[in-house]
Scaffold this active site. Structure first.
Site, short mmCIF file in Angstrom:
data_model
loop_
_atom_site.label_atom_id
_atom_site.label_comp_id
_atom_site.label_asym_id
_atom_site.label_seq_id
_atom_site.Cartn_x
_atom_site.Cartn_y
_atom_site.Cartn_z
N ASP A 44 -2.03 -5.79 -3.64
CA ASP A 44 -1.97 -4.52 -4.38
C ASP A 44 -0.50 -4.24 -4.73
O ASP A 44 0.28 -5.19 -4.85
CB ASP A 44 -2.61 -3.40 -3.56
CG ASP A 44 -3.18 -2.28 -4.44
OD1 ASP A 44 -2.38 -1.71 -5.21
OD2 ASP A 44 -4.38 -1.98 -4.39
N HIS B 168 0.32 -6.07 -7.57
CA HIS B 168 0.08 -5.22 -8.74
C HIS B 168 1.36 -4.65 -9.34
O HIS B 168 1.32 -3.87 -10.26
CB HIS B 168 -0.89 -4.08 -8.38
CG HIS B 168 -2.29 -4.56 -8.12
ND1 HIS B 168 -3.33 -3.71 -7.84
CD2 HIS B 168 -2.81 -5.80 -8.10
CE1 HIS B 168 -4.44 -4.43 -7.65
NE2 HIS B 168 -4.15 -5.70 -7.80
#
Ligand code: NAG
Ligand code: NAG
Ligand code: NAG
Ligand code: NAG
Ligand code: NAG
Length: 410
Positions: A232, A255
């Protein structure tokens, strides 16, 4: 000591208590080395940690911590090298008498299967500790695989974070390595004056919500020279946070470095201010630098500088999204978090999607003061040029900007 007091014979209890205190001090002083110019070192081994990777050493860690925390001479909790300590939920609470250091040179592991939890918590939870240093060459391994699986099957609602710091002033985290957290690796909540330096985070790219470092309601935070590879956000910055500098970070997979998501349910008035991301490398990430907010939120996010960034096959290197909706089923709503003054300067490299720049703002609360200067993004493995998608944003460009960006009058 508790057993002695429990006998109830008060005339006996006092001398006995003194005797026990003295012997406990003698024991810890003998077991713990004193280093020149520094405080006492409290080794977890002196508090009966097994360090065999099998025995739960949480209690030993908490007891070591409590002794060091009561020491007014700037003590160190020492986790020795060459051993592995199995922990469950471990609470390390303040306030302490003086600055305190946790030196993690050994390795720490979480249980290898789902451990019993009914609410949000962390493997190592620091709470109300001021002037704390966490340092060392050790690794903290969350052994998150069974949790990711459980979460993906929608069976686990709560997952433990690896290391959390809440309500602190003066925090330094240096050199340690965090691995495979069940959830976020490091979280910082309601802290001021935070430095994270030379920390490594490693988790698989498909591990759910395994952010590297996440922070909220905090100020004066500096993250430097970190290597973050996760499933993430490498770094995420949540509401109530001001004056954050992220510099010299290797991010990816993951991310990207994100502000938000902001303005979600339960946030009355969002505020994020003065965030700088500089001299970072992004490798194979979903976004590079991103500001994301939910529709209908309230509040403001302003004064961002994203500069000297190197993107390699990043899906969307520059991304502002006022329509954040990960499940993809959000109805259109009025209002939103006002995003203003975001500067993107000296950003180069490649994107894996053609629309490398996305600045998507809402009609009711458009973005203002977007500035792009010397941006050079090409589409990886393609000769066609990259594109920019701009919606409801006011701003300007200077120098060379590729893809071409046009702000229309609002
Ligand atoms: C932490 O450091 C600050 C600034 O040096 C000092 O004012 C404060 O008393 C310290 N607190 C503790 C618990 O060490
Ligand atoms: C960064 O941390 C690693 C792992 O603890 C260590 O080996 C290395 O020496 C550190 N680098 C610096 C510059 O301190
Ligand atoms: C962040 O960088 C700015 C500009 O260099 C500086 O004024 C500020 O003190 C820095 N803040 C932190 C927490 O490092
Ligand atoms: C940018 O990243 C690429 C790929 O990792 C690397 O080869 C290149 O040296 C980097 N450029 C700079 C200026 O850091
Ligand atoms: C670009 O091509 C290289 C070499 O074939 C490949 O490894 C890489 O995955 C490609 N990247 C994208 C984004 O298509």
């Amino acid at each position: 000591m508790r057993a002695a007091a429990g006998h109830g014979a008060s005339f006996l209890a006092l001398p006995l208590l003194l005797l026990l205190v003295v012997s406990a001090e003698a024991r810890s002083a003998a077991a713990a080395g004193r280093r020149k110019g520094e405080g006492t070192r409290y080794s977890v081994m002196a508090f009966h940690a097994a360090g065999d990777g099998k025995t739960d050493d949480s209690k030993a860690f908490e007891e070591t911590w409590d002794s060091a925390c009561r020491d007014s001479g700037g003590a160190t909790v020492y986790v020795p090298e060459g051993r592995t300590f199995l922990l469950g939920e471990t609470k390390l609470q303040g306030p302490c008498k003086s600055p305190i250091t946790m030196q993690v040179d050994g390795d720490i592991v979480a249980p290898s299967s789902i451990w019993g939890l009914k609410s949000l918590t962390s493997l190592l939870a620091f709470y109300r500790v001021d002037n704390l240093t966490v340092d060392g060459s050790g690794q903290i391994d969350g052994r998150g695989a069974p949790w990711w699986d459980c979460y993906n099957k929608k069976k686990c609602h709560y997952r433990p974070q690896l290391v959390s710091f809440s309500f602190c002033n003066g925090l330094r985290v240096t050199n340690i390595r965090l691995k495979d957290s069940a959830d976020k690796h490091m979280s910082v909540f309601e802290c001021s004056q935070v430095q994270v330096h030379n920390v490594t985070v490693v988790a698989p790219r498909d591990s759910p919500n395994t952010d590297g470092i996440t922070m909220g309601a905090s100020d004066h935070v500096r993250i430097s020279s970190c290597n973050i590879h996760s499933g993430d956000d490498c770094v995420s910055i949540l509401t109530g946070t001001t004056d954050v500098n992220v510099t010299d970070v290797m991010c990816g997979p993951g991310h990207g470095i994100s502000v938000g998501s902001l303005g979600g349910a339960g946030e009355k008035q969002t505020m994020v201010e003065r965030i700088t991301v500089s001299n970072c490398n992004f490798f194979n990430t979903m976004t590079g630098v991103r500001i994301k907010s939910w529709q209908g939120g309230r509040g403001k996010a302003n004064t961002f500088l994203f500069t000297d960034l190197n993107m390699t096959e990043v899906r969307y290197p520059i991304y502002i999204d006022q329509f954040y909706c990960p499940q993809g089923n959000c109805p259109e709503r009025e209002g939103g978090v006002a995003i203003t003054d975001a500067r993107f300067i000296n950003i180069r490299g490649t994107s894996s999607e053609q629309e490398a720049i996305q600045i998507l703002c809402s009609k009711s609360v458009p973005c203002h003061g977007i500035f792009l200067h010397n941006v050079d993004l090409s589409w990886a493995n393609h000769t066609a040029p990259t594109k920019a998608k701009i919606l409801n944003a006011q701003g300007r460009v200077a120098g060379k900007v590729k893809p071409q960006v046009r702000f229309r009058g609002l």
